[in-house]
Enzyme design. Structure first.
Site, PDB file in Angstrom:
ATOM      1  N   GLN A 167      -2.605   2.643   9.885  1.00  0.00           N
ATOM      2  CA  GLN A 167      -1.313   2.776   9.202  1.00  0.00           C
ATOM      3  C   GLN A 167      -0.342   3.613  10.043  1.00  0.00           C
ATOM      4  O   GLN A 167       0.870   3.416   9.967  1.00  0.00           O
ATOM      5  CB  GLN A 167      -1.500   3.428   7.822  1.00  0.00           C
ATOM      6  N   ASP A 182      -2.088  10.645  -2.344  1.00  0.00           N
ATOM      7  CA  ASP A 182      -2.380   9.565  -3.288  1.00  0.00           C
ATOM      8  C   ASP A 182      -2.578  10.111  -4.691  1.00  0.00           C
ATOM      9  O   ASP A 182      -2.393   9.406  -5.682  1.00  0.00           O
ATOM     10  CB  ASP A 182      -3.607   8.789  -2.835  1.00  0.00           C
ATOM     11  N   ARG A 215      -7.159  -0.784  -7.012  1.00  0.00           N
ATOM     12  CA  ARG A 215      -7.587   0.289  -6.089  1.00  0.00           C
ATOM     13  C   ARG A 215      -7.701   1.561  -6.938  1.00  0.00           C
ATOM     14  O   ARG A 215      -6.857   1.788  -7.809  1.00  0.00           O
ATOM     15  CB  ARG A 215      -6.591   0.495  -4.940  1.00  0.00           C
ATOM     16  N   ARG A 237       0.849  -1.197   0.000  1.00  0.00           N
ATOM     17  CA  ARG A 237       0.000   0.000   0.000  1.00  0.00           C
ATOM     18  C   ARG A 237       0.888   1.251   0.000  1.00  0.00           C
ATOM     19  O   ARG A 237       2.098   1.158   0.164  1.00  0.00           O
ATOM     20  CB  ARG A 237      -0.911   0.001   1.235  1.00  0.00           C
ATOM     21  N   GLY A 238       0.220   2.416  -0.138  1.00  0.00           N
ATOM     22  CA  GLY A 238       0.969   3.670  -0.237  1.00  0.00           C
ATOM     23  C   GLY A 238       1.223   3.952  -1.715  1.00  0.00           C
ATOM     24  O   GLY A 238       1.602   3.045  -2.473  1.00  0.00           O
ATOM     25  N   ALA A 239       1.027   5.204  -2.109  1.00  0.00           N
ATOM     26  CA  ALA A 239       0.997   5.523  -3.541  1.00  0.00           C
ATOM     27  C   ALA A 239       2.251   5.081  -4.323  1.00  0.00           C
ATOM     28  O   ALA A 239       2.130   4.376  -5.338  1.00  0.00           O
ATOM     29  CB  ALA A 239       0.724   7.012  -3.724  1.00  0.00           C
ATOM     30  N   ASN A 298      -5.743  12.328  -0.160  1.00  0.00           N
ATOM     31  CA  ASN A 298      -4.868  11.519   0.701  1.00  0.00           C
ATOM     32  C   ASN A 298      -5.735  10.816   1.738  1.00  0.00           C
ATOM     33  O   ASN A 298      -6.957  11.015   1.805  1.00  0.00           O
ATOM     34  CB  ASN A 298      -3.814  12.412   1.369  1.00  0.00           C
ATOM     35  N   LYS A 299      -5.107  10.011   2.556  1.00  0.00           N
ATOM     36  CA  LYS A 299      -5.786   9.210   3.573  1.00  0.00           C
ATOM     37  C   LYS A 299      -6.833  10.030   4.325  1.00  0.00           C
ATOM     38  O   LYS A 299      -6.566  11.158   4.727  1.00  0.00           O
ATOM     39  CB  LYS A 299      -4.736   8.657   4.545  1.00  0.00           C
TER      40      LYS A 299
HETATM   41  O1  MRU Z   1      -4.851   3.201   2.027  1.00  0.00           O
HETATM   42  P1  MRU Z   1      -3.361   3.412   1.980  1.00  0.00           P
HETATM   43  O2  MRU Z   1      -2.668   2.939   3.216  1.00  0.00           O
HETATM   44  O3  MRU Z   1      -2.736   2.902   0.716  1.00  0.00           O
HETATM   45  O4  MRU Z   1      -3.200   4.997   1.961  1.00  0.00           O
HETATM   46  C1  MRU Z   1      -1.920   5.544   1.914  1.00  0.00           C
HETATM   47  C2  MRU Z   1      -1.919   7.020   2.022  1.00  0.00           C
HETATM   48  O5  MRU Z   1      -2.942   7.672   2.064  1.00  0.00           O
HETATM   49  C3  MRU Z   1      -0.575   7.690   2.009  1.00  0.00           C
HETATM   50  O6  MRU Z   1      -0.621   8.874   2.757  1.00  0.00           O
HETATM   51  C4  MRU Z   1      -0.217   8.047   0.561  1.00  0.00           C
HETATM   52  O7  MRU Z   1      -0.316   6.935  -0.279  1.00  0.00           O
HETATM   53  C5  MRU Z   1       1.138   8.620   0.463  1.00  0.00           C
HETATM   54  S1  MRU Z   1       2.321   7.361   0.684  1.00  0.00           S
HETATM   55  C6  MRU Z   1       3.837   7.874   0.525  1.00  0.00           C
END
Ligand code: MRU
Length: 320
Positions: free
Chosen positions: A185, A226, A82, A44-46, A236-237
């Site tokens: 997270q 994201d 996703r 996970r994470g962009a 973002n999250k």
């Molecule tokens: O649902 P996730 O855990 O994939 O969400 C991740 C985020 O929102 C992060 O802040 C974003 O991807 C930046 S990661 C460097």
């Protein structure tokens, strides 16, 4: 070690659902398994999703050699595993553009996506730490949200890479990591990374963030994205928007750190982005629930966007 990599004909990735209890590596050889890992947030994470998307297509090119229809279906399934982080579809499409040149060319492109994210992380760390020191003075106290460290990238990370760099410079006074409901997270992954780096931190419940800012407990909010839209809206999250409002109210800079691979000039603003709904089960087994995984922070609440190539001061009217 790298969060995600190509090792001897397979994708190896740290299973983030098992952290912090267990550091487990998944070895994935089939596209369907990789898609399951993406959906379950094992990866996970962009930036990490961009690399996963590209490696997913590399797996598909091997698995569906000689089956054009199956291959096209597999590539599409990777792209849409996703919806919110632009990196996933972008990484998959980049690798897929090389399908005509054979499976090895696809893999080479996927490795290039990986290598670019490694380089981008180092560049963001330096640019972001410079900016934060300029905005906040020598030893800022940082509030961050979600996980933006090595686990969200390949190595280093985005916003958390800036935190690591501030620490390396002896220029960090402390970190508050918001826990990041419902999948934690922050409390699970950011806490794990900060602990391993020997950085002092405290975890706060998400709803405490704006209050802690109002009480003067952090000098800057640094987090990732994201997708950054053409007008500077930041997706973002979920919880990011509340932290942006709290930061504005408290007069604290709100700095978004993300690679250029997260900047999406084809999406005009946040309203045009599909916000993933992850269903009720992650929130509560007892009642109906709405579970948006991301939110949209309007551009006017963002002090600056830091990418691997530039610092864009939205607060001064600069454009992406
Ligand atoms: O649902 P996730 O855990 O994939 O969400 C991740 C985020 O929102 C992060 O802040 C974003 O991807 C930046 S990661 C460097």
């Amino acid at each position: 070690m790298r969060t995600i990599d190509w090792v001897d004909g397979a994708v190896e990735l740290i299973d983030q659902t098992a952290l912090p209890g267990e550091l487990k590596v998944l070895r994935v050889t089939a596209v369907a398994e990789l898609i399951a890992a993406i959906r379950s947030l094992a990866v996970r994470g962009a930036p990490a999703l961009g690399v996963a998307g590209a490696f997913g297509v590399a797996l598909a090119a091997r698995e569906f050699a000689g089956d054009a229809e199956g291959l096209a279906r597999a590539v599409r399934a990777v792209e849409v595993a996703r919806p919110t982080a632009v990196n996933l579809a972008r990484g998959a499409r980049r690798a897929a553009a090389r399908l005509g040149d054979g499976a090895e060319a696809v893999l080479a492109e996927a490795c290039a996506v990986r290598d670019e994210e490694v380089a981008a992380s180092a560049a963001m760390a330096a640019l972001g730490a410079d900016l934060v020191q300029e905005l906040c003075g020598e030893r800022p106290r940082v509030l961050t949200h979600c996980n933006t460290g090595a686990l969200a990238a390949v190595v280093g990370g985005t916003a958390l890479a800036v935190v690591f760099e501030l620490q390396r410079r002896g220029a960090l006074a402390g970190v508050i990591a918001s826990e990041t409901r419902p999948l934690l997270q922050g409390a699970r992954l950011t806490a794990w990374e900060l602990e391993r780096a020997g950085i002092g931190f405290r975890v706060a419940v998400d709803s405490a963030g704006p209050f802690l800012l109002a009480r003067g407990e952090a000098d800057v909010v640094i987090l990732g994205a994201d997708r950054i839209c053409a007008n500077g809206d930041v997706v973002n999250k979920v919880g990011t928007y509340a932290h942006a409002l709290g930061a504005r109210r408290a007069g604290v800079p709100f700095v978004v750190v993300a690679p250029e691979s997260t900047v999406d000039m084809d999406t005009p603003d946040g309203a045009a982005v599909e916000i993933e709904d992850r269903g009720a089960a992650e929130v509560t087994p007892f009642s109906a629930a709405v579970n948006p995984a991301f939110d949209i922070t309007p551009n006017d609440l963002v002090t600056a966007v830091v990418t691997d190539r530039r610092v864009v001061r939205l607060d001064r009217g600069e454009k992406l």
